[in-house]
Design an enzyme around this catalytic site. Structure first.
Site: not given
Ligand code: AQP
Length: 339
Positions: A202, A118, A205
């Site tokens: 993956k 991230k 969102k």
């Protein structure tokens, strides 16, 4: 009462109110929560404090918090039996997170792969909150001394960290049985649903491509288009499940089909052996619409009455606070804070 006597089976899990809830969140997490309500007390949190580890517009955060609560209920969580609440309304999460920040080691957090993913290349500019995120997650679980944590596979490493933190707290303070070792429950045939555009990434969102995921808010037409356009390889479908190895996109679509239909991968591969993807995709779209369509419609109805949702969340927070009260009182005593 001894600390061990306070251990009771209890489920805790949560979802961040950011972006759009997708099929991965549903199949990897929320769907598996529904039967647990019959087995033990359950807390399903909307983890808004986790959401602000990256920038989120405040008005959007409020709306998304209600949206997640509506999704929980639309997916089959009963707000009377289970406790649905926003994380930020129960201050024990923040208080315990600080204490656990002082227990967790920097070296442990340095190994967390989600932070690396991230934060990306711009790690120096990531928030301290994003770095400490797994400690807050440990606090979420341990503030209730939860024993079972149903999550998707991507959260496994964070759960292992929560177990290490619980153990170190117990050892450091000489309270052998105080925190239980929370069990990760990684359930269902698709603990990691992959992107429809890349079978090695993956479903997420935050993926910039809308075509990478099926949102719980998607129209039937969106679902159909996204599945039609889902990436595949030029080969026909294989004859055996082993034939899915090294074919991540095909394996992902078969996995989603299995999860939605309740059938085994073997029986699906058997049915479509040697077929082209077009017919398979059209059945997969029908299945997805049959599952997601009613959830989306229920969510839309629930979101029309924001006051009712806020009331559910407020009452959930009251119930959650009641559970944390004796746990936090004991933690303050163990740590040496004046009572
Ligand atoms: N692709 C997935 N497959 C299976 N399970 C998944 N989960 C998330 N993605 C998948 C599970 O959903 C629960 C809630 O996750 P979250 O929203 O709190 O955080 P996340 O894991 O970071 O979800 P996203 O979609 O990947 O969000 P971004 O893009 O913001 O990082 C968890 O139990 C998770 O395992």
């Amino acid at each position: 009462m001894t600390d061990k006597a306070l251990h009771k089976p209890l489920v805790f899990s949560g979802v961040q109110p950011t972006g759009n809830l997708h099929l991965g969140n549903y199949l990897g997490a929320i769907k598996n929560w529904v039967p647990m309500q019959d087995e033990m007390p359950c807390l399903f949190c909307v983890v808004d404090m986790h959401a602000i580890t990256v920038w989120v517009d405040p008005a959007e955060l409020r709306e998304k918090t209600r949206e997640i609560a509506a999704a929980y209920i639309a997916c089959g969580i009963d707000a009377e039996r289970a406790i649905i609440f926003p994380q930020s309304r129960v201050s024990a999460h923040a208080e315990l997170a600080w204490i656990l920040n002082c227990v967790a080691r920097v070296g442990w957090l340095n190994r967390m792969t989600q932070f690396k993913e991230k934060a990306g290349k711009n790690r120096e500019n990531a928030s301290v909150g994003l770095y400490a995120y797994p400690v807050l997650m440990a606090a979420d679980i341990l503030a209730y001394r939860a024993t079972h944590v149903p999550v998707g596979e991507d959260q496994k490493q964070h759960l292992e960290l929560a177990r290490d933190i619980a153990q170190k707290f117990n050892n450091d303070y000489g309270v052998e049985d105080f925190f239980p070792q929370p069990e990760p429950l990684i359930l269902g045939p698709t603990p990691r649903v992959m992107s429809l555009r890349d079978g090695t990434a993956k479903m997420s969102k935050s993926d910039p491509s809308e075509f990478s995921r099926i949102n719980l808010s998607d129209s039937n037409d969106d679902i159909l288009q996204k599945i039609r356009k889902a990436k595949t390889d030029p080969e026909p479908l294989p004859d055996t499940p082993e034939g899915l190895e090294a074919r991540p996109e095909a394996a992902n679509l078969i996995g989603i089909f299995a999860a939605l239909s309740g059938r085994s991968r073997e029986s699906i591969v058997g049915q479509y052996a040697g077929a082209q993807f077009s017919g398979f995709k059209s059945e997969l779209a029908d299945l997805t619409i049959a599952t997601i369509g009613p959830i989306r419609d229920r969510m839309q109805r629930l979101l029309k009455d924001k006051a009712a949702l806020d009331q559910i969340l407020e009452r959930g927070a009251d119930r959650a606070r009641e559970i944390t009260r004796p746990v936090m009182a004991r933690i303050r005593e163990i740590v040496g804070f004046l009572g």
